[in-house]
Design a protein around this motif. Structure first.
Motif, PDB file in Angstrom:
ATOM      1  N   TYR A   1      -7.672  47.657 -23.411  1.00  0.00           N
ATOM      2  CA  TYR A   1      -8.011  46.287 -23.783  1.00  0.00           C
ATOM      3  C   TYR A   1      -7.404  45.340 -22.757  1.00  0.00           C
ATOM      4  CZ  TYR A   1      -9.206  48.249 -28.311  1.00  0.00           C
ATOM      5  OH  TYR A   1      -9.783  48.997 -29.305  1.00  0.00           O
ATOM      6  N   ALA A   2      -8.160  44.315 -22.398  1.00  0.00           N
ATOM      7  CA  ALA A   2      -7.654  43.264 -21.517  1.00  0.00           C
ATOM      8  C   ALA A   2      -8.119  41.933 -22.081  1.00  0.00           C
ATOM      9  CB  ALA A   2      -8.164  43.442 -20.090  1.00  0.00           C
ATOM     10  N   GLY A   3      -7.293  40.910 -21.900  1.00  0.00           N
ATOM     11  CA  GLY A   3      -7.625  39.583 -22.397  1.00  0.00           C
ATOM     12  C   GLY A   3      -6.379  38.740 -22.486  1.00  0.00           C
ATOM     13  N   SER A   4      -6.457  37.675 -23.229  1.00  0.00           N
ATOM     14  CA  SER A   4      -5.287  36.809 -23.404  1.00  0.00           C
ATOM     15  C   SER A   4      -4.276  37.501 -24.313  1.00  0.00           C
ATOM     16  CB  SER A   4      -5.706  35.468 -24.010  1.00  0.00           C
ATOM     17  OG  SER A   4      -6.055  35.643 -25.376  1.00  0.00           O
ATOM     18  N   LEU A   5      -3.055  37.025 -24.270  1.00  0.00           N
ATOM     19  CA  LEU A   5      -2.019  37.580 -25.140  1.00  0.00           C
ATOM     20  C   LEU A   5      -2.431  37.465 -26.607  1.00  0.00           C
ATOM     21  CD1 LEU A   5       1.095  36.181 -23.272  1.00  0.00           C
ATOM     22  CD2 LEU A   5       0.510  38.600 -23.537  1.00  0.00           C
ATOM     23  N   ALA A   6      -2.995  36.327 -26.998  1.00  0.00           N
ATOM     24  CA  ALA A   6      -3.406  36.124 -28.388  1.00  0.00           C
ATOM     25  C   ALA A   6      -4.530  37.086 -28.786  1.00  0.00           C
ATOM     26  CB  ALA A   6      -3.841  34.678 -28.607  1.00  0.00           C
ATOM     27  N   GLU A   7      -5.504  37.280 -27.894  1.00  0.00           N
ATOM     28  CA  GLU A   7      -6.600  38.206 -28.183  1.00  0.00           C
ATOM     29  C   GLU A   7      -6.087  39.628 -28.352  1.00  0.00           C
ATOM     30  OE1 GLU A   7     -10.105  35.888 -25.692  1.00  0.00           O
ATOM     31  OE2 GLU A   7      -8.875  37.399 -24.684  1.00  0.00           O
ATOM     32  N   LEU A   8      -5.193  40.035 -27.482  1.00  0.00           N
ATOM     33  CA  LEU A   8      -4.652  41.396 -27.544  1.00  0.00           C
ATOM     34  C   LEU A   8      -3.798  41.590 -28.786  1.00  0.00           C
ATOM     35  CD1 LEU A   8      -3.758  41.952 -23.795  1.00  0.00           C
ATOM     36  CD2 LEU A   8      -5.816  42.686 -25.025  1.00  0.00           C
TER      37      LEU A   8
ATOM     38  N   ASP B   1      -4.347  39.244 -19.297  1.00  0.00           N
ATOM     39  CA  ASP B   1      -4.795  38.547 -18.099  1.00  0.00           C
ATOM     40  C   ASP B   1      -3.662  37.667 -17.581  1.00  0.00           C
ATOM     41  OD1 ASP B   1      -7.318  39.702 -18.329  1.00  0.00           O
ATOM     42  OD2 ASP B   1      -8.144  38.003 -19.434  1.00  0.00           O
ATOM     43  N   ALA B   2      -3.774  37.244 -16.345  1.00  0.00           N
ATOM     44  CA  ALA B   2      -2.754  36.380 -15.740  1.00  0.00           C
ATOM     45  C   ALA B   2      -2.671  35.055 -16.507  1.00  0.00           C
ATOM     46  CB  ALA B   2      -3.100  36.115 -14.279  1.00  0.00           C
ATOM     47  N   ALA B   3      -1.532  34.421 -16.412  1.00  0.00           N
ATOM     48  CA  ALA B   3      -1.316  33.147 -17.113  1.00  0.00           C
ATOM     49  C   ALA B   3      -2.335  32.092 -16.695  1.00  0.00           C
ATOM     50  CB  ALA B   3       0.105  32.655 -16.862  1.00  0.00           C
ATOM     51  N   ASP B   4      -2.826  32.178 -15.458  1.00  0.00           N
ATOM     52  CA  ASP B   4      -3.815  31.198 -14.992  1.00  0.00           C
ATOM     53  C   ASP B   4      -5.246  31.566 -15.417  1.00  0.00           C
ATOM     54  OD1 ASP B   4      -4.557  33.296 -13.313  1.00  0.00           O
ATOM     55  OD2 ASP B   4      -4.099  32.225 -11.459  1.00  0.00           O
ATOM     56  N   GLY B   5      -5.377  32.649 -16.197  1.00  0.00           N
ATOM     57  CA  GLY B   5      -6.684  33.068 -16.681  1.00  0.00           C
ATOM     58  C   GLY B   5      -7.383  34.099 -15.829  1.00  0.00           C
ATOM     59  N   ALA B   6      -6.805  34.428 -14.673  1.00  0.00           N
ATOM     60  CA  ALA B   6      -7.413  35.458 -13.827  1.00  0.00           C
ATOM     61  C   ALA B   6      -7.426  36.785 -14.585  1.00  0.00           C
ATOM     62  CB  ALA B   6      -6.636  35.599 -12.523  1.00  0.00           C
ATOM     63  N   PRO B   7      -8.564  37.474 -14.593  1.00  0.00           N
ATOM     64  CA  PRO B   7      -8.651  38.713 -15.366  1.00  0.00           C
ATOM     65  C   PRO B   7      -7.778  39.821 -14.793  1.00  0.00           C
ATOM     66  CG  PRO B   7     -10.676  38.348 -14.139  1.00  0.00           C
ATOM     67  CD  PRO B   7      -9.817  37.141 -13.931  1.00  0.00           C
ATOM     68  N   PHE B   8      -7.225  40.616 -15.701  1.00  0.00           N
ATOM     69  CA  PHE B   8      -6.464  41.804 -15.319  1.00  0.00           C
ATOM     70  C   PHE B   8      -7.385  42.719 -14.530  1.00  0.00           C
ATOM     71  CE2 PHE B   8      -5.732  46.266 -16.268  1.00  0.00           C
ATOM     72  CZ  PHE B   8      -4.462  46.425 -15.762  1.00  0.00           C
ATOM     73  N   ARG B   9      -6.892  43.203 -13.398  1.00  0.00           N
ATOM     74  CA  ARG B   9      -7.670  44.130 -12.573  1.00  0.00           C
ATOM     75  C   ARG B   9      -6.762  45.274 -12.123  1.00  0.00           C
ATOM     76  NH1 ARG B   9     -12.509  41.643 -11.511  1.00  0.00           N
ATOM     77  NH2 ARG B   9     -12.449  39.395 -11.360  1.00  0.00           N
ATOM     78  N   ALA B  10      -7.176  46.473 -12.436  1.00  0.00           N
ATOM     79  CA  ALA B  10      -6.459  47.685 -12.051  1.00  0.00           C
ATOM     80  C   ALA B  10      -7.328  48.868 -12.469  1.00  0.00           C
ATOM     81  CB  ALA B  10      -5.090  47.740 -12.725  1.00  0.00           C
ATOM     82  N   PRO B  11      -6.906  50.083 -12.133  1.00  0.00           N
ATOM     83  CA  PRO B  11      -7.679  51.235 -12.614  1.00  0.00           C
ATOM     84  C   PRO B  11      -7.824  51.179 -14.140  1.00  0.00           C
ATOM     85  CG  PRO B  11      -6.064  51.937 -11.010  1.00  0.00           C
ATOM     86  CD  PRO B  11      -5.777  50.483 -11.304  1.00  0.00           C
ATOM     87  N   TYR B  12      -8.981  51.498 -14.611  1.00  0.00           N
ATOM     88  CA  TYR B  12      -9.343  51.504 -16.034  1.00  0.00           C
ATOM     89  C   TYR B  12      -9.524  50.106 -16.616  1.00  0.00           C
ATOM     90  CZ  TYR B  12      -7.739  56.356 -15.796  1.00  0.00           C
ATOM     91  OH  TYR B  12      -7.544  57.659 -15.442  1.00  0.00           O
ATOM     92  N   ALA B  13      -9.384  49.070 -15.818  1.00  0.00           N
ATOM     93  CA  ALA B  13      -9.535  47.708 -16.340  1.00  0.00           C
ATOM     94  C   ALA B  13     -10.958  47.502 -16.865  1.00  0.00           C
ATOM     95  CB  ALA B  13      -9.230  46.674 -15.269  1.00  0.00           C
ATOM     96  N   PRO B  14     -11.086  46.882 -18.037  1.00  0.00           N
ATOM     97  CA  PRO B  14     -12.416  46.532 -18.506  1.00  0.00           C
ATOM     98  C   PRO B  14     -13.051  45.531 -17.557  1.00  0.00           C
ATOM     99  CG  PRO B  14     -10.817  46.385 -20.284  1.00  0.00           C
ATOM    100  CD  PRO B  14     -10.047  46.550 -19.006  1.00  0.00           C
ATOM    101  N   PRO B  15     -14.351  45.553 -17.428  1.00  0.00           N
ATOM    102  CA  PRO B  15     -15.009  44.599 -16.537  1.00  0.00           C
ATOM    103  C   PRO B  15     -14.733  43.157 -16.953  1.00  0.00           C
ATOM    104  CG  PRO B  15     -16.580  46.213 -17.395  1.00  0.00           C
ATOM    105  CD  PRO B  15     -15.282  46.435 -18.090  1.00  0.00           C
ATOM    106  N   ALA B  16     -14.466  42.313 -15.987  1.00  0.00           N
ATOM    107  CA  ALA B  16     -14.260  40.889 -16.257  1.00  0.00           C
ATOM    108  C   ALA B  16     -15.616  40.214 -16.425  1.00  0.00           C
ATOM    109  CB  ALA B  16     -13.478  40.257 -15.110  1.00  0.00           C
ATOM    110  N   ALA B  17     -15.627  39.109 -17.092  1.00  0.00           N
ATOM    111  CA  ALA B  17     -16.867  38.376 -17.337  1.00  0.00           C
ATOM    112  C   ALA B  17     -17.531  37.968 -16.033  1.00  0.00           C
ATOM    113  CB  ALA B  17     -16.596  37.149 -18.198  1.00  0.00           C
ATOM    114  N   ASP B  18     -16.705  37.740 -14.980  1.00  0.00           N
ATOM    115  CA  ASP B  18     -17.268  37.314 -13.701  1.00  0.00           C
ATOM    116  C   ASP B  18     -17.628  38.465 -12.794  1.00  0.00           C
ATOM    117  OD1 ASP B  18     -14.661  38.146 -13.185  1.00  0.00           O
ATOM    118  OD2 ASP B  18     -14.268  36.594 -11.715  1.00  0.00           O
ATOM    119  N   ALA B  19     -17.480  39.708 -13.277  1.00  0.00           N
ATOM    120  CA  ALA B  19     -17.758  40.888 -12.450  1.00  0.00           C
ATOM    121  C   ALA B  19     -19.240  41.165 -12.378  1.00  0.00           C
ATOM    122  CB  ALA B  19     -17.019  42.107 -12.985  1.00  0.00           C
TER     123      ALA B  19
END
Length: 86
Positions: free
Chosen positions: A14-21, A68-86
């Protein structure tokens, strides 16, 4: 927005904001999502608390939570879910 999800074999990421997670972890802890083998509600309650406290990465084996990063940048690494902008 809701947390992004990726399944890789028996692994769910799972990836997203702290609140979503934290909301996803709460759903596992309260039985609204099926609990993976080897985990229990206490594990997920603890993860939800830590996410709300600002800890951004949790690897529980079959479940992984990456904020995700505090500035809203999506988490990116192996196994990362696709970001909305991907």
């Amino acid at each position: 927005m809701t947390a992004r999800t990726k399944h890789v074999g028996d692994l769910t990421v799972y990836a997203g904001s702290l609140a979503e997670l934290a909301a996803v972890a709460d759903e596992y802890a309260t039985g609204r999502r099926p609990m993976p083998r080897g985990l229990n509600a206490g594990h997920l309650e603890h993860v939800a608390e830590q996410l709300r406290a600002g800890l951004r990465v949790h690897d529980l084996g079959p479940l992984r939570f990456y904020a995700d990063a505090a500035d809203g940048a999506p988490f990116r690494a192996p196994y990362a879910p696709p970001a909305a902008d991907a």
